[in-house]
Write a protein that holds these residues in place. Structure first.
Motif, PDB file in Angstrom:
ATOM      1  N   VAL A 182      64.311  45.043  54.404  1.00 28.31           N
ATOM      2  CA  VAL A 182      64.772  44.091  55.421  1.00 28.31           C
ATOM      3  C   VAL A 182      66.248  44.318  55.725  1.00 28.31           C
ATOM      4  CG1 VAL A 182      65.284  41.660  55.873  1.00 28.31           C
ATOM      5  CG2 VAL A 182      63.034  42.294  55.020  1.00 28.31           C
ATOM      6  N   ARG A 190      63.133  50.662  60.309  1.00 27.05           N
ATOM      7  CA  ARG A 190      62.587  50.249  59.014  1.00 27.05           C
ATOM      8  C   ARG A 190      61.211  50.829  58.777  1.00 27.05           C
ATOM      9  NH1 ARG A 190      65.401  45.873  61.010  1.00 27.05           N
ATOM     10  NH2 ARG A 190      66.878  44.905  59.572  1.00 27.05           N
ATOM     11  N   VAL A 191      60.368  50.719  59.795  1.00 30.53           N
ATOM     12  CA  VAL A 191      58.984  51.150  59.606  1.00 30.53           C
ATOM     13  C   VAL A 191      58.937  52.621  59.232  1.00 30.53           C
ATOM     14  CG1 VAL A 191      56.799  51.539  60.792  1.00 30.53           C
ATOM     15  CG2 VAL A 191      58.000  49.358  61.066  1.00 30.53           C
ATOM     16  N   SER A 234      62.680  35.235  53.511  1.00 31.79           N
ATOM     17  CA  SER A 234      62.706  34.566  54.804  1.00 31.79           C
ATOM     18  C   SER A 234      61.594  35.105  55.694  1.00 31.79           C
ATOM     19  CB  SER A 234      64.063  34.795  55.481  1.00 31.79           C
ATOM     20  OG  SER A 234      64.098  36.076  56.071  1.00 31.79           O
ATOM     21  N   THR A 235      61.558  34.586  56.906  1.00 36.19           N
ATOM     22  CA  THR A 235      60.609  35.075  57.902  1.00 36.19           C
ATOM     23  C   THR A 235      60.792  36.568  58.159  1.00 36.19           C
ATOM     24  OG1 THR A 235      62.183  34.308  59.553  1.00 36.19           O
ATOM     25  CG2 THR A 235      60.289  32.890  59.103  1.00 36.19           C
ATOM     26  N   ALA A 236      61.979  37.092  57.837  1.00 35.62           N
ATOM     27  CA  ALA A 236      62.223  38.514  58.094  1.00 35.62           C
ATOM     28  C   ALA A 236      61.216  39.386  57.349  1.00 35.62           C
ATOM     29  CB  ALA A 236      63.653  38.889  57.692  1.00 35.62           C
ATOM     30  N   GLU A 241      58.289  38.498  56.264  1.00 33.54           N
ATOM     31  CA  GLU A 241      56.971  38.311  56.886  1.00 33.54           C
ATOM     32  C   GLU A 241      56.827  39.229  58.100  1.00 33.54           C
ATOM     33  OE1 GLU A 241      55.656  34.245  57.767  1.00 33.54           O
ATOM     34  OE2 GLU A 241      57.380  33.558  56.626  1.00 33.54           O
ATOM     35  N   CYS A 242      57.863  39.226  58.935  1.00 36.13           N
ATOM     36  CA  CYS A 242      57.799  40.050  60.147  1.00 36.13           C
ATOM     37  C   CYS A 242      57.723  41.528  59.781  1.00 36.13           C
ATOM     38  CB  CYS A 242      59.015  39.778  61.038  1.00 36.13           C
ATOM     39  SG  CYS A 242      59.023  38.127  61.772  1.00 36.13           S
ATOM     40  N   LEU A 243      58.461  41.907  58.727  1.00 39.33           N
ATOM     41  CA  LEU A 243      58.417  43.310  58.302  1.00 39.33           C
ATOM     42  C   LEU A 243      57.013  43.689  57.833  1.00 39.33           C
ATOM     43  CD1 LEU A 243      60.071  45.902  57.871  1.00 39.33           C
ATOM     44  CD2 LEU A 243      60.415  45.158  55.505  1.00 39.33           C
ATOM     45  N   GLU A 280      54.270  42.387  58.851  1.00 30.64           N
ATOM     46  CA  GLU A 280      53.448  42.551  60.064  1.00 30.64           C
ATOM     47  C   GLU A 280      53.698  43.914  60.703  1.00 30.64           C
ATOM     48  OE1 GLU A 280      52.206  39.788  62.882  1.00 30.64           O
ATOM     49  OE2 GLU A 280      52.940  38.010  61.823  1.00 30.64           O
ATOM     50  N   ALA A 281      54.956  44.320  60.724  1.00 30.67           N
ATOM     51  CA  ALA A 281      55.291  45.624  61.318  1.00 30.67           C
ATOM     52  C   ALA A 281      54.606  46.752  60.557  1.00 30.67           C
ATOM     53  CB  ALA A 281      56.810  45.822  61.322  1.00 30.67           C
ATOM     54  N   GLU A 323      50.924  46.728  61.231  1.00 34.93           N
ATOM     55  CA  GLU A 323      50.663  47.251  62.576  1.00 34.93           C
ATOM     56  C   GLU A 323      50.806  48.766  62.599  1.00 34.93           C
ATOM     57  OE1 GLU A 323      49.512  45.917  65.294  1.00 34.93           O
ATOM     58  OE2 GLU A 323      49.403  43.919  64.434  1.00 34.93           O
ATOM     59  N   ARG A 355      52.913  31.610  52.389  1.00 35.91           N
ATOM     60  CA  ARG A 355      53.347  32.419  53.523  1.00 35.91           C
ATOM     61  C   ARG A 355      53.022  33.899  53.322  1.00 35.91           C
ATOM     62  NH1 ARG A 355      59.015  31.583  53.106  1.00 35.91           N
ATOM     63  NH2 ARG A 355      59.113  33.280  54.593  1.00 35.91           N
ATOM     64  N   ARG A 361      49.156  35.243  53.230  1.00 43.03           N
ATOM     65  CA  ARG A 361      48.426  35.295  54.503  1.00 43.03           C
ATOM     66  C   ARG A 361      48.018  36.710  54.884  1.00 43.03           C
ATOM     67  NH1 ARG A 361      52.434  34.163  58.245  1.00 43.03           N
ATOM     68  NH2 ARG A 361      50.908  34.400  59.888  1.00 43.03           N
TER      69      ARG A 361
END
Lengths: 419, 419
Positions: free
Chosen positions: B172, B193-194, B221-223, B225-227, B229-230, B233, B263, B266
């Motif tokens: 992150v 990052r990916v 943090s949400t960061a 979580e978003c990572l 998801e990335a 994906e 969180r 999920r």
């Protein structure tokens, strides 16, 4: 090379804005298509390419025929500074009763702006707050369906008038938003952030393939960076990255703003500063995390605050203009009256008079960065040199006129045929 | 149904741990493969399925033959509580001189642990701190290449001994890390990052296709979580999500821990709490953002702090065990001596004596959740009822023994053939 900068806006020579300025040879053609030689012509700017935007919420009633002198004066101030409007599509207000959307009233407003040369954006198609209550009674699959239907309907109804949308707002927090139960948080929790973003972008794109669709967020942390990576990995076409900047806790300053721009420009997407706020009164305490938690009865604009705001708004817009990735900036509300959180966030006081920040920003946007009507004389080939900020221009001669656009920074040529 | 819980660990009846407990009928077979009827047998647990891990850094010298009574006593305490070790592969220390990795010493350590039934993880293959200085002289393409080569080499050298890796650590912040210049931040900034995550996972997977590879971060943090998801994906196969929990600023508490688990579970991935710390002294002030910024000369363990730590460690592990997504937890360092930031973060005091938290956690892991040797008598079909926490077990009778595993919660059958 820059012999004709005498006639250029004073800001055109600013080395930090070179990417904003064209320096062209304009060929003025007569109605017959032949160069208009040795003739005085007047060149003037009509609009910036950069979006100098503002919310247009306060002009909805006026655009719908409910006029009063105060609002008319506000409209004049609005049009004297801005050229792009954000109009509200908050679902809970736009369609509080299912099946009865506020289409006509907002459409009249969009038309009012369009008639005045203002570009219009809809905000937002998907968001987890200001939700219709009736959504809470639906299943997840139904929520998804009505959300899609809503996007299809509104994007279709406004196509041609509104072709730019905040497709989805504040997705970083959406699935873990815990202030109030709502259908979109449920959906985003279950399906994931990427899938609700896909829903928003795909639905809007299906209906209006040429639309400019924004991903918009207030979260400037690494979370939003990671979300953008996720969206790009998912192959979702984001046209513009929207960055909010509600600076109720103080102006970010150049360094922070540039660092944010550096971080978010890495993705190669155009950036809009979609929601900028600078206060002309006391700042919100720094320990407040969710700005909504700060509720006060009275939050006056102060003389010192107004001077500070004027200084900061100039610095803020100079910083944004200095970064090539930024294609537009929207100030979040012209008047203090009705401002979010009752903050003295506007550029116009409750009594209708403009604050120093209004004048300061106008000086920048419509003077320093603006080509006022300028008389030039074409040479034997019909040429005149034009230097100015990228945007739309008009040239007139002998009562005839033509428009042309400066679209590419640096040297070039452009022609305009009078009619 | 639970008539045989008399012989089960006391924790087996805990309704919050039902997903951790098997309740099987064990068929004991003689060496001839026929049921051993009406015979007393001793059943005992050998290891938990859940990883009760700890760093093994302090036992490297011991494993390499440099022995002293204090370290031997520490090793006894270590093995008396833990069954999974994290070993250090910090690149800057592992290979301070290019081409001269510390392979032999760490391999001997991994072997030492493996010989004692301890599962070993390598930490980390990619990280932006503790970087070799020589990396800074390389171009981005070279950095990428040597990073890949390093992964290939170490994953290959340790395959069979270490098949679980923190493939990449703290992504992150990686591209925007600004404390010191380093090759990996440069790479992550440029590639995203990916792409550095892909590099880490792909390189390790190429060399050891069956390896368990973790994505690890301190950012809850949400960061993160978003990572995740990335990464999903992007189609990168993450086997386990690593969550750090260095609680130098205070125990998170059940509510926060469970919310984090909610969180991050999920995504449907197993979760390891990879780095847990609870202090037995004064807490770090809450305003410190980067824990590394808090440098003190002396940071003693205190009697009150030790009682608090003992209470919190039990609550922490109970919470982790209560959530089905958590497959392991690693405590970040048994002794105070050598602890990160000199914090009183260990379970053993500088004088070598165990703190109350050591005893409390041991009571949980090796008593309440543990099947001590228990004598049972098989029935006519060679059956005995066994209830216990998922893990590895042994049954012995007449000087012969066999091992079996409880792998699935709830009722079931299992057979073990004495040899």
């Amino acid at each position: 090379m820059h012999h004709h900068l005498d006639h250029a806006p004073s800001g055109a020579a600013d080395p930090t804005l070179r990417h904003r300025v064209a320096d062209v040879t304009l060929t003025v053609l007569g109605p017959d298509g032949r160069p208009l030689a040795d003739t005085p012509v007047v060149v003037e700017q009509r609009r910036h390419a950069f979006l100098f935007g503002c919310t247009g919420f306060e002009l909805i009633d006026l655009a719908n025929g409910s006029s009063d002198p105060a609002t008319e004066s506000l409209a004049d101030l609005w049009l004297g500074l801005f050229d792009a409007a954000t109009l509200p599509f908050y679902w809970g207000r736009f369609e509080p009763v299912r099946g009865r959307p506020d289409t006509a009233r907002i459409k009249a407003t969009a038309q009012w702006f369009a008639d005045r040369g203002v570009r219009v954006k809809g905000h937002p198609l998907v968001w987890h707050t200001v939700q219709p209550q009736w959504l809470l009674e639906l299943s997840l699959d139904e929520i998804e369906k009505v959300q899609r239907d809503r996007i299809h309907r509104d994007v279709r109804d406004f196509a041609g008038l509104i072709d730019t949308w905040d497709a989805i707002n504040e997705v970083v927090i959406m699935p873990v938003f815990d202030k109030e139960d709502n259908g979109l948080t449920r959906l985003a929790w279950d399906r994931g952030r990427v899938e609700v973003i896909r829903l928003a972008f795909e639905s809007a794109r299906e209906t209006n393939p040429g639309a400019t669709l924004l991903l918009n967020d207030f979260d400037m942390s690494t979370a939003y960076e990671c979300l953008v990576e996720a969206v790009l990995e998912a192959g979702i076409q984001v046209d513009v990255l929207g960055l909010q900047s509600h600076m109720h806790q103080g102006y970010w300053g150049e360094e922070k703003t540039l660092r944010i721009l550096e971080r978010f420009s890495r993705f190669g997407l155009p950036i809009h500063f979609t929601e900028s706020t600078l206060l002309s009164g006391e700042l919100m305490p720094p320990e407040i995390e969710d700005l909504n938690d700060h509720q006060v009865d009275s939050w006056p604009s102060t003389p010192e605050g107004e001077e500070r705001q004027a200084d900061e708004i100039v610095r803020h817009y100079r910083t944004l203009m200095s970064h090539p990735s930024v294609h537009g900036s929207t100030y979040w509300g012209l008047p203090d009256t009705g401002a979010w959180l009752n903050a003295p966030a506007g550029l116009v006081r409750p009594d209708g008079t403009p604050k120093p920040a209004y004048h300061a920003l106008r000086r920048l946007v419509r003077e320093e960065w603006w080509l006022a009507p300028t008389t030039l004389v074409t040479d034997a080939d019909g040429h005149v040199p034009v230097s100015g900020f990228l945007g739309d221009y008009a040239v007139t001669a002998d009562g005839r006129s033509a428009t042309f656009a400066l679209t590419t920074p640096g040297a070039g040529t452009v022609a305009a045929r009078l009619a």
